[in-house]
Design an enzyme around this catalytic site. Structure first.
Site, PDB file in Angstrom:
ATOM      1  N   LYS A  98      -1.196  -9.626   3.408  1.00 33.09           N
ATOM      2  CA  LYS A  98      -1.528  -9.897   4.798  1.00 33.09           C
ATOM      3  C   LYS A  98      -1.911 -11.352   4.975  1.00 33.09           C
ATOM      4  O   LYS A  98      -1.491 -12.015   5.921  1.00 33.09           O
ATOM      5  CB  LYS A  98      -2.679  -8.981   5.204  1.00 33.09           C
ATOM      6  CG  LYS A  98      -3.006  -9.070   6.658  1.00 33.09           C
ATOM      7  CD  LYS A  98      -4.475  -9.252   6.874  1.00 33.09           C
ATOM      8  CE  LYS A  98      -4.746  -9.678   8.300  1.00 33.09           C
ATOM      9  NZ  LYS A  98      -6.105 -10.145   8.434  1.00 33.09           N
ATOM     10  N   LYS A 124       3.870 -12.890  -3.565  1.00 26.94           N
ATOM     11  CA  LYS A 124       3.279 -11.559  -3.376  1.00 26.94           C
ATOM     12  C   LYS A 124       3.206 -11.225  -1.883  1.00 26.94           C
ATOM     13  O   LYS A 124       2.795 -12.067  -1.082  1.00 26.94           O
ATOM     14  CB  LYS A 124       1.867 -11.536  -3.969  1.00 26.94           C
ATOM     15  CG  LYS A 124       1.216 -10.178  -3.844  1.00 26.94           C
ATOM     16  CD  LYS A 124      -0.244 -10.206  -4.238  1.00 26.94           C
ATOM     17  CE  LYS A 124      -0.864  -8.844  -3.983  1.00 26.94           C
ATOM     18  NZ  LYS A 124      -2.305  -8.836  -3.988  1.00 26.94           N
ATOM     19  N   HIS A 162       0.846  -1.200   0.000  1.00 29.67           N
ATOM     20  CA  HIS A 162       0.000   0.000   0.000  1.00 29.67           C
ATOM     21  C   HIS A 162       0.886   1.257   0.000  1.00 29.67           C
ATOM     22  O   HIS A 162       0.575   2.250  -0.647  1.00 29.67           O
ATOM     23  CB  HIS A 162      -0.906   0.032   1.237  1.00 29.67           C
ATOM     24  CG  HIS A 162      -1.680  -1.234   1.448  1.00 29.67           C
ATOM     25  ND1 HIS A 162      -1.467  -2.070   2.524  1.00 29.67           N
ATOM     26  CD2 HIS A 162      -2.654  -1.828   0.708  1.00 29.67           C
ATOM     27  CE1 HIS A 162      -2.281  -3.098   2.442  1.00 29.67           C
ATOM     28  NE2 HIS A 162      -3.008  -2.988   1.354  1.00 29.67           N
ATOM     29  N   CYS A 192     -12.571 -12.309  -2.758  1.00 31.69           N
ATOM     30  CA  CYS A 192     -12.625 -11.316  -3.839  1.00 31.69           C
ATOM     31  C   CYS A 192     -13.932 -10.547  -3.821  1.00 31.69           C
ATOM     32  O   CYS A 192     -14.059  -9.535  -4.515  1.00 31.69           O
ATOM     33  CB  CYS A 192     -12.521 -11.983  -5.206  1.00 31.69           C
ATOM     34  SG  CYS A 192     -11.027 -12.913  -5.441  1.00 31.69           S
ATOM     35  N   CYS A 196     -16.554 -16.023  -4.540  1.00 28.45           N
ATOM     36  CA  CYS A 196     -15.369 -16.041  -3.669  1.00 28.45           C
ATOM     37  C   CYS A 196     -15.520 -14.901  -2.673  1.00 28.45           C
ATOM     38  O   CYS A 196     -15.605 -13.730  -3.069  1.00 28.45           O
ATOM     39  CB  CYS A 196     -14.083 -15.872  -4.471  1.00 28.45           C
ATOM     40  SG  CYS A 196     -12.661 -15.588  -3.388  1.00 28.45           S
TER      41      CYS A 196
HETATM   42  N1  MSP Z   1     -10.478  -1.935  -2.042  1.00 28.31           N
HETATM   43  C1  MSP Z   1      -9.910  -2.428  -3.229  1.00 28.31           C
HETATM   44  C2  MSP Z   1      -9.643  -1.326  -4.200  1.00 28.31           C
HETATM   45  C3  MSP Z   1     -10.809  -0.487  -4.580  1.00 28.31           C
HETATM   46  S1  MSP Z   1     -10.358   0.838  -5.607  1.00 28.31           S
HETATM   47  C4  MSP Z   1     -11.768   1.495  -6.132  1.00 28.31           C
HETATM   48  C5  MSP Z   1      -8.615  -3.154  -2.920  1.00 28.31           C
HETATM   49  N2  MSP Z   1      -8.036  -2.852  -1.749  1.00 28.31           N
HETATM   50  S2  MSP Z   1      -6.651  -3.478  -1.219  1.00 28.31           S
HETATM   51  O1  MSP Z   1      -6.505  -3.029   0.138  1.00 28.31           O
HETATM   52  O2  MSP Z   1      -6.621  -4.874  -1.416  1.00 28.31           O
HETATM   53  O3  MSP Z   1      -5.541  -2.786  -2.033  1.00 28.31           O
HETATM   54  C6  MSP Z   1      -5.018  -3.326  -3.213  1.00 28.31           C
HETATM   55  C7  MSP Z   1      -3.908  -2.412  -3.671  1.00 28.31           C
HETATM   56  O4  MSP Z   1      -2.895  -2.299  -2.649  1.00 28.31           O
HETATM   57  C8  MSP Z   1      -3.135  -2.870  -4.887  1.00 28.31           C
HETATM   58  O5  MSP Z   1      -3.805  -2.626  -6.101  1.00 28.31           O
HETATM   59  C9  MSP Z   1      -1.875  -2.068  -4.711  1.00 28.31           C
HETATM   60  O6  MSP Z   1      -2.108  -0.726  -4.990  1.00 28.31           O
HETATM   61  C10 MSP Z   1      -1.611  -2.213  -3.226  1.00 28.31           C
HETATM   62  N3  MSP Z   1      -0.906  -3.461  -2.906  1.00 28.31           N
HETATM   63  C11 MSP Z   1      -1.285  -4.392  -1.995  1.00 28.31           C
HETATM   64  N4  MSP Z   1      -0.347  -5.389  -1.969  1.00 28.31           N
HETATM   65  C12 MSP Z   1       0.628  -5.114  -2.854  1.00 28.31           C
HETATM   66  C13 MSP Z   1       1.823  -5.756  -3.223  1.00 28.31           C
HETATM   67  N5  MSP Z   1       2.246  -6.879  -2.677  1.00 28.31           N
HETATM   68  N6  MSP Z   1       2.566  -5.165  -4.172  1.00 28.31           N
HETATM   69  C14 MSP Z   1       2.211  -3.985  -4.779  1.00 28.31           C
HETATM   70  N7  MSP Z   1       1.080  -3.367  -4.433  1.00 28.31           N
HETATM   71  C15 MSP Z   1       0.268  -3.891  -3.490  1.00 28.31           C
HETATM   72  O7  MSP Z   1      -8.177  -3.928  -3.743  1.00 28.31           O
END
Ligand code: MSP
Length: 664
Positions: A299, A296, A21, A129, A126
């Site tokens: 969490k 990857k 993030h 997701c 799922c």
């Molecule tokens: N809530 C949705 C997004 C909605 S947008 C309208 C979501 N949230 S999330 O908390 O899972 O965040 C996903 C995003 O977090 C990824 O697209 C990326 O920006 C960031 N990342 C989370 N884990 C990551 C990695 N391991 N590597 C790179 N970015 C990562 O999906």
């Protein structure tokens, strides 16, 4: 004035922020700052996604109400900005009343236009997701992301006629090459869209199954599907439909996401916008994953790296630089602390820090700390300027296209060229020969290029950039910088400005302690453990990540020849040595290295050598180590020793070598 609206995904509040993030947030911040420097009006949006099954379940496990739970974790994401030196213009939460109203407005509009209908659907759901999968999308019957078996659910729900916009979307992507980038993701989306009929999107959940969501304005028995709710944040934050911000910044939206959420952003969102009568966003920018040992970082896998720990250990600037330098846009990158320390030491301490230290201290020595006036330029100056122009143009070109790694690589060509220019122009010889005019030109070439580098680095390392400019006697004023013009203009650094005597922005840090060696302990040239000062002593923000090993470590990780070449190892003769007045463990050593003046090196050797042991001996010196003060005395290099668990010996050559002789 052109406009640039940049967004991160809004993050789920079911877990604390981790490095993944943090990366997207830093990238968005860097892009915003870059476009601001280019003179554009910018708006940077981030926030949290708080509805849906995931959050409802997580709050239940925590024994809290969903809102209480969301408040807590959302706060952690809000704090991420200041922690990372990122300055979003707005932090949105999907539980904000304005957002909820806006989602209901969009739902009503699309419903009235006939693109939402009620139907029955059975599908593989799922929970991770929060979406239905078709048979085709499952891998061996499992969710491709979570590797879990989805639950088959059949129920009545509302559907968005996404299929209606399939042909339009294909056409739009084909006509706008930058709509989804890099191109591999654009191709992935095109092949998905061209592989068969798009299904309509189920956009509701019956309240009998989930209540934690936004109620559908046309049926109070249902709440909105979390993705339909979440994507709308990109316009609700601009106060769609009537807000000033909306008029200004839509459709100048540049979304940044990782590849995990490509489909919702590349397929759901543009078709939703089309159905609501809104123009499609400008670009979707997709980065890869941060991996930990090929997996990857996430969490659920329990392999996350805390951004706070990294910032506490290495400082904001080094952390931001590393992330933006290490990940090639669109590809995955591996995170290791060793790699971070490697880049910090090589690119920041050695290349950039050394450049600043050398040039600032020479300005003090030769021009009483004032920026000199340049005289006529020589051919090598014109050549350096050409190289600088190309480096800056390339930096800007890559940065504009989100290729931060390549942009920084380009800028470093200039940093390295400046270090080489010092070696070739040899200001110390010009000084000795009293060639003040040429010396002034050489020093001005260096200082003005350093100013340009500092300005270019503001999007990447805002804190360090401002400090670098201050060290050059300038202050940072966003309104006065015209980044686009920097490659072409010359001479913005005023002669006569007072510069700092030293820089010391990026002290070297120790490599984190490796796993205990299993092989027998080798005799290792290991000056670092006796000589390299702990970064903590030099700058409180940065500290060594691990204690130096007492016993010599096992073989280090292998490096490329180019890495080895960065070390300038020289043989020199110790002219004199004395105890440091303020530190028992340090000796102050004067070493002749074939230069006009001897080098002063402060060495942590006092517990193993007396001053007499060293005097007259030839030693091996790391000659291009960034100068730094140790307990108040300047040290310009490092004396190498060989040691095992019992003895420490000076490294020297087998026969006499001229002072300054190279170790190769
Ligand atoms: N809530 C949705 C997004 C909605 S947008 C309208 C979501 N949230 S999330 O908390 O899972 O965040 C996903 C995003 O977090 C990824 O697209 C990326 O920006 C960031 N990342 C989370 N884990 C990551 C990695 N391991 N590597 C790179 N970015 C990562 O999906």
């Amino acid at each position: 004035m052109s406009r640039f609206f940049v967004t991160t995904p809004i993050f789920y509040v079911n877990a604390k922020p981790h490095l993944g993030h943090a990366f997207t947030t830093i990238l968005a911040d860097a892009m915003t700052r870059f476009h601001r420097l280019m003179g554009e009006e910018c708006f940077f949006l981030t926030g949290t996604d708080e509805h849906g099954d995931k959050i409802a379940k997580a709050s239940e496990e925590a024994g809290q109400s969903p809102k209480e739970y969301a408040d807590q974790i959302s706060g952690l994401f809000r704090d991420l900005g200041p922690l990372l030196g990122a300055k979003p213009d707005h932090f949105i939460r999907t539980t904000d009343p304005e957002h909820i109203k806006c989602v209901q407005k969009v739902l009503q509009k699309v419903y009235e236009s006939g693109d939402i209908y009620f139907g029955e659907y059975g599908g593989h759901y799922c929970f991770g997701c929060e979406r239905f999968y078709t048979e085709k999308e499952l891998v061996n019957g499992m969710c491709p992301d979570h590797k879990t078996k989805p639950e088959y659910i059949a129920e009545k729900n509302y559907f968005f006629r996404m299929s209606k916009y399939q042909a339009w979307l294909i056409e739009h992507i084909n006509q706008n090459p930058d709509f989804i980038r890099p191109s591999r993701y654009r191709n992935e989306v095109l092949s998905l869209l061209e592989s068969g009929a798009l299904e309509d999107l189920c956009i509701s959940r019956p309240k009998s199954r989930l209540t934690w969501g936004i109620e559908l304005p046309f049926d109070q028995n249902f709440v909105c599907y979390v993705w339909f709710d979440a994507l709308i944040n990109y316009v609700s934050a601009l106060n769609y439909p009537r807000g000033e911000k909306f008029k200004k910044f839509w459709p100048a939206a540049n979304h940044i996401v990782a590849k995990d959420i490509l489909k919702p952003h590349a397929v759901f969102w543009p078709t939703m916008l089309k159905a609501a009568g809104l123009a499609p966003y400008q670009s979707l920018n997709v980065h890869g994953y941060w991996l930990v040992r090929d997996t990857k970082m996430s969490k659920s896998l329990g392999n996350v790296v805390s951004p706070k720990q990294m910032v506490d250990a290495y400082g904001i600037s080094a952390f931001r630089y590393f992330l933006l330098r290490e990940m090639a846009f669109g590809s995955d990158a591996s995170f290791t602390e060793e790699a971070l320390v490697g880049r910090l030491n090589a690119d920041l301490a050695n290349d950039l820090g050394n450049l600043f230290n050398r040039v600032l201290s020479m300005t003090h020595k030769y021009f009483e700390g004032k920026v000199p006036s340049p005289a006529a330029e020589a051919e090598e100056d014109a050549e350096l300027k050409r190289l600088g122009r190309d480096a800056m143009r390339n930096f800007q070109g890559h940065f504009a296209e989100f290729r931060t790694a390549r942009a920084l690589e380009s800028l470093w060509e200039l940093v390295r060229a400046l270090n080489k220019y010092i070696d070739t122009a040899a200001p110390w010889t010009l000084f000795k020969n009293k060639d003040k005019a040429r010396l002034g030109t050489v020093m001005y070439m260096l200082l003005e290029h350093m100013r340009k580098i500092a300005v270019h680095l503001w999007p990447v390392m805002p804190e360090a950039s401002v400090k670098m400019l201050e060290q050059l006697g300038c202050s940072f004023d966003l309104d006065k910088v015209h980044l686009a013009k920097e490659p072409e203009v010359w001479g913005l650094l005023d002669s006569g400005l007072a510069v700092s005597p030293t820089s010391n922005l990026f002290p070297r840090v120790d490599v984190p302690e490796p796993a205990p060696p299993s092989a027998p302990v080798p005799l290792a040239a290991s000056a670092a453990s006796v000589e390299a000062p702990k970064a903590k002593a030099a700058e409180p923000k940065q500290k060594a990540p691990a204690k130096p090993a007492e016993a010599p470590a096992g073989p280090a990780e292998s490096i490329e020849f180019a890495d080895f070449q960065k070390l300038d190892l020289r043989v020199g003769t110790v002219l004199s040595a004395a105890k440091h007045p303020d530190a028992d463990k340090l000796l102050v050593v004067q070493v002749a290295l074939g230069e006009p003046e001897p080098r002063q090196i402060v060495a942590g050797l006092a517990d193993r050598f007396s001053p007499e042991d060293l005097t007259g001996k030839q030693v091996v010196v790391v000659a291009n180590l960034a100068p730094r003060k140790l307990r108040g005395l300047m040290s310009q290099g490092m004396i190498l020793v060989a040691k095992d668990t019992e003895v420490t010996r000076l490294l020297t050559s087998a026969g006499t070598v001229d002072d300054g002789g190279k170790v190769a």
